[in-house]
Write a protein that holds these residues in place. Sequence first.
Motif, PDB file in Angstrom:
ATOM      1  N   LEU A  39      22.844 -35.721  23.546  1.00 31.23           N
ATOM      2  CA  LEU A  39      22.169 -34.716  22.538  1.00 31.23           C
ATOM      3  C   LEU A  39      20.734 -35.258  22.240  1.00 31.23           C
ATOM      4  O   LEU A  39      20.485 -36.360  22.250  1.00 31.23           O
ATOM      5  CB  LEU A  39      22.911 -34.572  21.336  1.00 31.23           C
ATOM      6  CG  LEU A  39      24.412 -33.849  21.511  1.00 31.23           C
ATOM      7  CD1 LEU A  39      24.945 -33.676  20.130  1.00 31.23           C
ATOM      8  CD2 LEU A  39      23.981 -32.348  21.681  1.00 31.23           C
ATOM      9  N   GLN A  70      23.440 -37.782  14.342  1.00 35.78           N
ATOM     10  CA  GLN A  70      23.525 -37.578  12.785  1.00 35.78           C
ATOM     11  C   GLN A  70      24.565 -38.954  12.581  1.00 35.78           C
ATOM     12  O   GLN A  70      25.648 -38.530  12.137  1.00 35.78           O
ATOM     13  CB  GLN A  70      24.289 -36.342  12.508  1.00 35.78           C
ATOM     14  CG  GLN A  70      23.290 -35.316  13.139  1.00 35.78           C
ATOM     15  CD  GLN A  70      24.031 -34.000  13.033  1.00 35.78           C
ATOM     16  OE1 GLN A  70      25.293 -33.769  13.411  1.00 35.78           O
ATOM     17  NE2 GLN A  70      23.521 -32.766  12.890  1.00 35.78           N
ATOM     18  N   VAL A  95      25.827 -40.689   9.734  1.00 41.95           N
ATOM     19  CA  VAL A  95      26.054 -40.832   8.237  1.00 41.95           C
ATOM     20  C   VAL A  95      27.013 -41.876   7.671  1.00 41.95           C
ATOM     21  O   VAL A  95      26.644 -42.786   6.773  1.00 41.95           O
ATOM     22  CB  VAL A  95      26.524 -39.503   7.575  1.00 41.95           C
ATOM     23  CG1 VAL A  95      26.539 -39.443   6.185  1.00 41.95           C
ATOM     24  CG2 VAL A  95      25.633 -38.220   8.136  1.00 41.95           C
ATOM     25  N   PHE A  96      28.254 -41.999   8.482  1.00 37.27           N
ATOM     26  CA  PHE A  96      29.162 -42.938   8.194  1.00 37.27           C
ATOM     27  C   PHE A  96      28.782 -44.219   9.047  1.00 37.27           C
ATOM     28  O   PHE A  96      28.110 -44.117  10.216  1.00 37.27           O
ATOM     29  CB  PHE A  96      30.621 -42.321   8.365  1.00 37.27           C
ATOM     30  CG  PHE A  96      30.858 -41.427   7.207  1.00 37.27           C
ATOM     31  CD1 PHE A  96      31.425 -41.934   6.240  1.00 37.27           C
ATOM     32  CD2 PHE A  96      30.546 -40.329   7.654  1.00 37.27           C
ATOM     33  CE1 PHE A  96      31.704 -40.798   5.342  1.00 37.27           C
ATOM     34  CE2 PHE A  96      30.937 -39.354   6.642  1.00 37.27           C
ATOM     35  CZ  PHE A  96      31.447 -39.516   5.449  1.00 37.27           C
ATOM     36  N   PRO A  97      29.068 -45.474   8.376  1.00 32.69           N
ATOM     37  CA  PRO A  97      28.853 -46.833   9.262  1.00 32.69           C
ATOM     38  C   PRO A  97      29.862 -46.696  10.427  1.00 32.69           C
ATOM     39  O   PRO A  97      31.087 -46.196  10.397  1.00 32.69           O
ATOM     40  CB  PRO A  97      29.243 -47.735   8.266  1.00 32.69           C
ATOM     41  CG  PRO A  97      29.924 -47.120   7.209  1.00 32.69           C
ATOM     42  CD  PRO A  97      29.705 -45.704   7.076  1.00 32.69           C
ATOM     43  N   ALA A  98      29.506 -47.546  11.328  1.00 33.87           N
ATOM     44  CA  ALA A  98      30.405 -47.811  12.396  1.00 33.87           C
ATOM     45  C   ALA A  98      29.698 -48.897  13.506  1.00 33.87           C
ATOM     46  O   ALA A  98      28.438 -49.092  13.409  1.00 33.87           O
ATOM     47  CB  ALA A  98      30.485 -46.523  13.487  1.00 33.87           C
ATOM     48  N   ASP A 139      32.556 -49.562  18.655  1.00 32.61           N
ATOM     49  CA  ASP A 139      33.056 -48.613  18.715  1.00 32.61           C
ATOM     50  C   ASP A 139      32.440 -47.279  18.982  1.00 32.61           C
ATOM     51  O   ASP A 139      33.153 -46.175  19.416  1.00 32.61           O
ATOM     52  CB  ASP A 139      33.614 -48.557  16.947  1.00 32.61           C
ATOM     53  CG  ASP A 139      35.005 -49.401  16.851  1.00 32.61           C
ATOM     54  OD1 ASP A 139      35.502 -49.689  17.616  1.00 32.61           O
ATOM     55  OD2 ASP A 139      34.950 -49.575  15.429  1.00 32.61           O
ATOM     56  N   THR A 140      31.271 -47.051  18.607  1.00 33.41           N
ATOM     57  CA  THR A 140      30.420 -46.042  19.006  1.00 33.41           C
ATOM     58  C   THR A 140      30.368 -45.719  20.431  1.00 33.41           C
ATOM     59  O   THR A 140      30.454 -44.637  21.065  1.00 33.41           O
ATOM     60  CB  THR A 140      28.965 -45.959  18.310  1.00 33.41           C
ATOM     61  OG1 THR A 140      29.185 -46.274  17.077  1.00 33.41           O
ATOM     62  CG2 THR A 140      28.200 -44.783  18.797  1.00 33.41           C
ATOM     63  N   ILE A 150      33.695 -44.166  21.759  1.00 35.61           N
ATOM     64  CA  ILE A 150      34.061 -42.839  21.404  1.00 35.61           C
ATOM     65  C   ILE A 150      33.913 -42.141  22.778  1.00 35.61           C
ATOM     66  O   ILE A 150      34.754 -41.050  22.915  1.00 35.61           O
ATOM     67  CB  ILE A 150      33.053 -42.333  20.416  1.00 35.61           C
ATOM     68  CG1 ILE A 150      33.608 -42.927  18.817  1.00 35.61           C
ATOM     69  CG2 ILE A 150      32.935 -40.709  20.374  1.00 35.61           C
ATOM     70  CD1 ILE A 150      34.785 -42.031  18.483  1.00 35.61           C
ATOM     71  N   THR A 187      23.615 -47.936  11.934  1.00 32.20           N
ATOM     72  CA  THR A 187      22.749 -47.472  10.926  1.00 32.20           C
ATOM     73  C   THR A 187      21.539 -48.326  11.009  1.00 32.20           C
ATOM     74  O   THR A 187      20.606 -48.296  10.614  1.00 32.20           O
ATOM     75  CB  THR A 187      23.082 -47.354   9.616  1.00 32.20           C
ATOM     76  OG1 THR A 187      23.760 -48.416   9.355  1.00 32.20           O
ATOM     77  CG2 THR A 187      23.875 -46.076   9.597  1.00 32.20           C
TER      78      THR A 187
END
Lengths: 260, 329
Positions: free
Chosen positions: A88, A92, A94-97, A101-102, A105, A143
């Motif tokens: 994309l 977005q 917003v929550f930590p990660a 882990d990202t 996904i 982030t």
Amino acid sequence: MASLVTKNLKLQIAQRTLCESLSFEICTGQTWAILGKNGAGKTTLLHSLAGLNKQQLDNNKASAITINGQAIQDINRQQLAQQLGMLLQDFQDVFPATVLDTALIGRHPHLKAWQWPDNKDIDFVKHLLKQMGLAGYEQRDITSLSGGERRRLGLVTLLGQQTEILLLDEPVNHLDIAHQHQLLKYITAEEFKQEHAVAMVLHDINLAKQYCDHVLFIYDDGITQAGTAEDMLNAENLTEVYGYPISKITTDNKTVFTTN
Amino acid sequence: MVKKNLHSLFIALLLIISLASIFIALLIGSRTLAVDEIFKNFLQPQQSTQALIIQLRMERALAAFSTGGLLALAGALMQVLVRNPLADPYILGISGGASVAALLAILLGLPLISLTATAFVGALTAMLLVFILSRGLGNRHWNPTRLLLTGVVLAAGWGAVISFILTFSPNNKLHSMLFWLMGDLSYNHSPASSFIILFVALIAALFLARSLNVLIRGEQFAQTLGVSTQNLQWKLLLLASLCTAAAVTQAGSIGFIGLIVPHLIRLTGIHDHRILLPASVLCGGSLLTLADTLSRSMFSPIQIPVGIVTALIGIPVFLFLLQRSEAHR
């Protein structure tokens, strides 16, 4: 051999026709550049090809998108996500990660409801992180990443999805010139091309010329034009696509497009 | 594999904390019991003052535990649904509807038993209102921003109605109304129904949990990874609302549990909802049980509404979290 085919595709947004009747085919081994002005409908087209706005297809019965011979509406989302992946335009967060882990996904469509990524998945994803210059970032919070780092992580997530068809919305956005070329070289390397069909929205004509073998133009008035990069990429066409004078310079066997 | 073992260990630890919190609730009160008195009573149930005290405290502790669990679960689900870390179970005004109904019941002098049923009807009414209005007329597409705005505006509306009722209420009723509004567990002593709702909701939520890991990162992103987001969001809204309705009905609007508990769990490094959701339930349950024990023993024999205690704990914890997350950026 994967393929993504559109037939008489008509796309509209807020009464405006973005493309009137688009028929073209993306196959394994090809790298497509989608070029057009801001707001011409490049992203909307990519979203439609990725099955993100199926409503458009319900509204125009004559339009069809088929993935590997199957109408896109008939493929369930999880199966589609195993065949086709998309980067994309922005994220977005917003929550930590963590970065790891990202990246993991991307394995989502391949895992069952109660399955956790195993060591094989983790090794595979770590390898991809290394390829994209993100080795050692595994435990960083997303982030805290720069725009370019986040973009490359996005590509890692996508590659971890292991789909044959890849749609990339401005993949080199936020990247410095070295990373732009590293990324494009990676996805246009011969062994990668043999197993993938790629279409990407680009704003840099010279990158399109250097790395893509096919081009799709989207003009202002819903007219589209598809063909090989060789036939399509010339000063005359580009001037018309962008509505701004563009000329060609050739030096030392290199062809470069520039503005006057 | 290592991670999986750690997860089991973490849940086991929270289970122990949960049991400990209930045990502490049995010990402490206007008359402090000894540990062996409680064990004796469990081994040989007898008719005595102690037995009565233990039974009353047990019912109340279980009510507190189930309410805390429901609130934490609703909070965790709501945060994913509107993709906002500041979301809590009350953000869509469901508690407002319940409060208006409960205050009307108190004002009209309905018996205490019917207060629960009335509040639940109020919560369901508020829930339906959000469902219908956030969808819009003839608009099939639905999005979290619209839901959030609709909910926040409706919540403000309920707030106005609550103030209106308070203004016209006689003094002798104001006290119980304020207790209800601040969150209070002294009314309801039949925790079975809320435990059943909590259990069913948690199981249902666990089936959605893996998709929530993706949805929390963005709706379109989740779609590209094979998640049917519209469908999932409706289920989330329904589950979160039902949990909120059940919790509010049982104990009024107890603040902060639903907001901070999911963040507490995330701080330990757990982001996978297959662990985060059950962990939130256990942590929320324990926290509210302990807070309720404090609220009835701190100024004994006077009981203060538990909502005051959760706010007094919740505010510093939340501010600390906020500072911490900003320092990380």
